[in-house]
Enzyme design. Structure first.
Site, PDB file in Angstrom:
ATOM      1  N   LEU A  99       0.860  -1.190   0.000  1.00 30.19           N
ATOM      2  CA  LEU A  99       0.000   0.000   0.000  1.00 30.19           C
ATOM      3  C   LEU A  99       0.896   1.240   0.000  1.00 30.19           C
ATOM      4  O   LEU A  99       0.816   2.088   0.891  1.00 30.19           O
ATOM      5  CB  LEU A  99      -0.920   0.002   1.222  1.00 30.19           C
ATOM      6  N   HIS A 100       1.756   1.344  -1.011  1.00 27.82           N
ATOM      7  CA  HIS A 100       2.782   2.389  -1.036  1.00 27.82           C
ATOM      8  C   HIS A 100       2.229   3.760  -0.642  1.00 27.82           C
ATOM      9  O   HIS A 100       2.741   4.419   0.269  1.00 27.82           O
ATOM     10  CB  HIS A 100       3.381   2.494  -2.449  1.00 27.82           C
ATOM     11  N   ASP A 101       1.199   4.200  -1.359  1.00 31.05           N
ATOM     12  CA  ASP A 101       0.721   5.572  -1.190  1.00 31.05           C
ATOM     13  C   ASP A 101       0.038   5.788   0.152  1.00 31.05           C
ATOM     14  O   ASP A 101       0.106   6.882   0.735  1.00 31.05           O
ATOM     15  CB  ASP A 101      -0.220   5.942  -2.335  1.00 31.05           C
TER      16      ASP A 101
END
Length: 315
Positions: free
Chosen positions: A240-242
């Site tokens: 869930l990078h962002d």
């Protein structure tokens, strides 16, 4: 007092989770969303942002379309990880927006929101940095209105779209260099080295999906993205990078940072778009930016899950 927050984004599955986290967090007031090319075409990133905000009952938040291409050189291709429409082919499962994009372009909306703000604004750019580079170049007088940029991008130990470059920086290396090198406003950079370590499991997603209709809709956007990350991680989960970057924007200090001088490779060749972080001690006194290097991983996953589970059932 809440912190005014603007998210600059190219939705994107993890961008959708990031928007949801901002909407679920009472510490921030989401005052605007700007879109940029990246994971999919700018038309789709704008449509996806509007649909996600409709799901979250936040159609009061203005959405302005921004850059459709990089500052200088064309982007060779879009991401395949997010599916044909940016949301694993399931964008149409989200509510149809009742309003369209703001008539202003992204840079104008950013300018207007910063000008009108009664206190400094946090901006979370979680896509290519083209809009932010244009804002800083066109409106230098507004720098004091920016509390900080919390940027998702780069890889200290390599990339994901090439051996050297992470996707967001690779999309527009010239814009990334304009924003990150000799930064004119405070910057916290959240690289993929850390966001990949914060990946969530299929069980985490199942727990979110069971919590509410909104949670189920978010999880329903993940199949293509999850399939990509199963191969990449070697286990049943996804990054869930962002949302990790937005977690830092919501709760400053949830990520541990160190200050480093950085550069971005803009030459053509195998290193284009790569993030160069100077970790040498003898250069510790050079100007730099805050780079997120660690976190309580389980605590961070729990924080994001608790916030998203609280979004409730859409009527």
């Amino acid at each position: 007092m809440t912190t005014p927050l603007i998210i600059d984004t190219d939705p994107g599955v993890d961008d959708a989770f990031a928007l949801a986290l901002a909407a679920a967090s009472p510490e921030v007031d989401l005052i605007g969303v700007t879109t940029v090319f990246g994971n999919v075409s700018p038309e789709l990133t704008t449509r996806n942002a509007l649909r996600v905000l409709a799901l979250l009952d936040r159609e009061d938040v203005p959405v302005a379309a921004g850059a459709a291409r990089p500052l200088v050189h064309p982007q060779p291709h879009v991401s395949k990880a997010h599916g044909s429409d940016g949301l694993s082919g399931f964008a149409d499962t989200l509510p149809e927006p009742t309003r369209g994009p703001d008539p202003r372009d992204a840079v104008t909306l950013l300018k207007d929101l910063l000008t009108a703000a009664d206190r400094p604004v946090t901006i979370a750019p979680i896509g290519p940095l083209t809009n932010i580079a244009l804002l800083l170049a066109a409106h230098p007088g507004l720098r004091a209105k920016i509390a900080r940029l919390v940027v998702m991008g780069g890889g200290i130990r390599g990339g994901n779209v090439t051996a050297a470059a992470e996707f967001n920086l690779w999309c527009d290396p010239e814009a990334a260099r304009r924003v990150l090198v000799g930064a004119e406003v405070p910057v916290t950079l959240v690289p993929m080295d850390l966001t990949r370590r914060c990946a969530v499991s299929a069980a985490w997603l199942a727990e979110l999906g069971a919590a509410s209709e909104v949670g189920a809709k978010l999880v329903g956007l993940t199949p293509d993205y999850l399939a990509t990350y199963r191969k990449f991680l070697g286990w049943d989960g996804m990054a869930l990078h962002d949302a990790v970057a937005v977690a830092e924007a919501v709760r400053p200090g949830i990520l541990a940072t160190r200050r480093f001088p950085v550069d971005v490779e803009c030459a053509f060749g195998p290193g284009r778009g790569g993030l160069l972080v100077d970790e040498r001690l003898e250069h510790a006194d050079r100007p730099g930016i805050d780079v997120a290097v660690d976190a309580d991983l389980d605590g961070l996953r729990g924080f994001v899950l608790d916030r998203l589970r609280a979004l409730g059932v859409r009527q």
